[in-house]
Design a protein around this motif. Structure first.
Motif, PDB file in Angstrom:
ATOM      1  N   MET A 144     -29.858 -49.598 -21.384  1.00 44.62           N
ATOM      2  CA  MET A 144     -28.800 -50.583 -21.387  1.00 44.62           C
ATOM      3  C   MET A 144     -27.519 -49.922 -21.899  1.00 44.62           C
ATOM      4  O   MET A 144     -27.532 -49.239 -22.908  1.00 44.62           O
ATOM      5  N   GLY A 179     -23.705 -49.351 -23.544  1.00 43.76           N
ATOM      6  CA  GLY A 179     -23.156 -49.744 -24.828  1.00 43.76           C
ATOM      7  C   GLY A 179     -22.065 -50.784 -24.723  1.00 43.76           C
ATOM      8  O   GLY A 179     -21.470 -51.162 -25.729  1.00 43.76           O
ATOM      9  N   ARG A 203     -21.347 -53.958 -26.966  1.00 46.64           N
ATOM     10  CA  ARG A 203     -22.732 -54.406 -27.126  1.00 46.64           C
ATOM     11  C   ARG A 203     -23.336 -53.759 -28.364  1.00 46.64           C
ATOM     12  O   ARG A 203     -22.857 -52.739 -28.839  1.00 46.64           O
ATOM     13  N   GLN A 204     -24.423 -54.324 -28.825  1.00 45.60           N
ATOM     14  CA  GLN A 204     -25.131 -53.814 -30.004  1.00 45.60           C
ATOM     15  C   GLN A 204     -25.553 -52.359 -29.804  1.00 45.60           C
ATOM     16  O   GLN A 204     -25.484 -51.567 -30.736  1.00 45.60           O
ATOM     17  N   THR A 205     -25.962 -52.005 -28.595  1.00 45.32           N
ATOM     18  CA  THR A 205     -26.450 -50.644 -28.339  1.00 45.32           C
ATOM     19  C   THR A 205     -25.340 -49.603 -28.355  1.00 45.32           C
ATOM     20  O   THR A 205     -25.620 -48.412 -28.433  1.00 45.32           O
ATOM     21  N   GLY A 206     -24.096 -50.017 -28.283  1.00 48.20           N
ATOM     22  CA  GLY A 206     -22.994 -49.068 -28.207  1.00 48.20           C
ATOM     23  C   GLY A 206     -22.434 -48.611 -29.530  1.00 48.20           C
ATOM     24  O   GLY A 206     -21.689 -47.639 -29.579  1.00 48.20           O
ATOM     25  N   LYS A 207     -22.813 -49.268 -30.614  1.00 46.58           N
ATOM     26  CA  LYS A 207     -22.153 -48.946 -31.884  1.00 46.58           C
ATOM     27  C   LYS A 207     -22.560 -47.588 -32.452  1.00 46.58           C
ATOM     28  O   LYS A 207     -21.788 -46.971 -33.162  1.00 46.58           O
ATOM     29  N   GLU A 208     -23.725 -47.084 -32.123  1.00 50.03           N
ATOM     30  CA  GLU A 208     -24.148 -45.774 -32.623  1.00 50.03           C
ATOM     31  C   GLU A 208     -24.291 -44.731 -31.515  1.00 50.03           C
ATOM     32  O   GLU A 208     -24.714 -43.615 -31.782  1.00 50.03           O
ATOM     33  N   ARG A 209     -23.956 -45.105 -30.306  1.00 47.30           N
ATOM     34  CA  ARG A 209     -24.076 -44.184 -29.175  1.00 47.30           C
ATOM     35  C   ARG A 209     -22.947 -43.156 -29.232  1.00 47.30           C
ATOM     36  O   ARG A 209     -21.833 -43.485 -29.608  1.00 47.30           O
ATOM     37  N   THR A 250     -21.787 -40.104 -24.036  1.00 48.47           N
ATOM     38  CA  THR A 250     -22.655 -41.041 -23.320  1.00 48.47           C
ATOM     39  C   THR A 250     -21.875 -42.281 -22.904  1.00 48.47           C
ATOM     40  O   THR A 250     -21.984 -42.743 -21.762  1.00 48.47           O
ATOM     41  N   GLU A 297     -21.076 -43.632 -19.105  1.00 54.83           N
ATOM     42  CA  GLU A 297     -21.411 -45.003 -18.708  1.00 54.83           C
ATOM     43  C   GLU A 297     -20.188 -45.731 -18.148  1.00 54.83           C
ATOM     44  O   GLU A 297     -20.292 -46.452 -17.158  1.00 54.83           O
TER      45      GLU A 297
END
Length: 89
Positions: free
Chosen positions: A1, A3, A64-70, A74, A78
């Protein structure tokens, strides 16, 4: 998913300006985390939108939640993929 979520809305005026908006909800974290995410999204937009953005359209990046540490590379890949997909539509 990814970020973030990218929304693209073509405008009906004759202005070819690329406009970009950013939003990060409180679900992501506290103000420090949300501001960091917005700074990263702004940097991505500055980097890619002039060449790959859709002229005459509004672009909205939703963190999104998944993007804060990506990592940045990357997220950049995306966004490039999302912009290419949006151009095909």
């Amino acid at each position: 998913m990814p970020g973030f979520v990218l929304l693209v809305h073509p405008r009906s005026d004759d202005d070819e300006t690329i406009r970009v908006g950013f939003t990060v909800t409180k679900k992501i974290g506290n103000a420090v985390v949300r501001n960091r995410m917005k700074r990263r999204l702004r940097a991505l937009a500055r980097d890619l939108m002039p060449e790959q953005g859709i002229a005459g359209a509004d672009h909205v990046l939703i963190g999104r939640q998944t993007g804060k540490e990506r990592d940045y590379a990357t997220l950049r890949a995306e966004l490039a993929k999302a912009l290419e997909k949006a151009k095909r539509r």
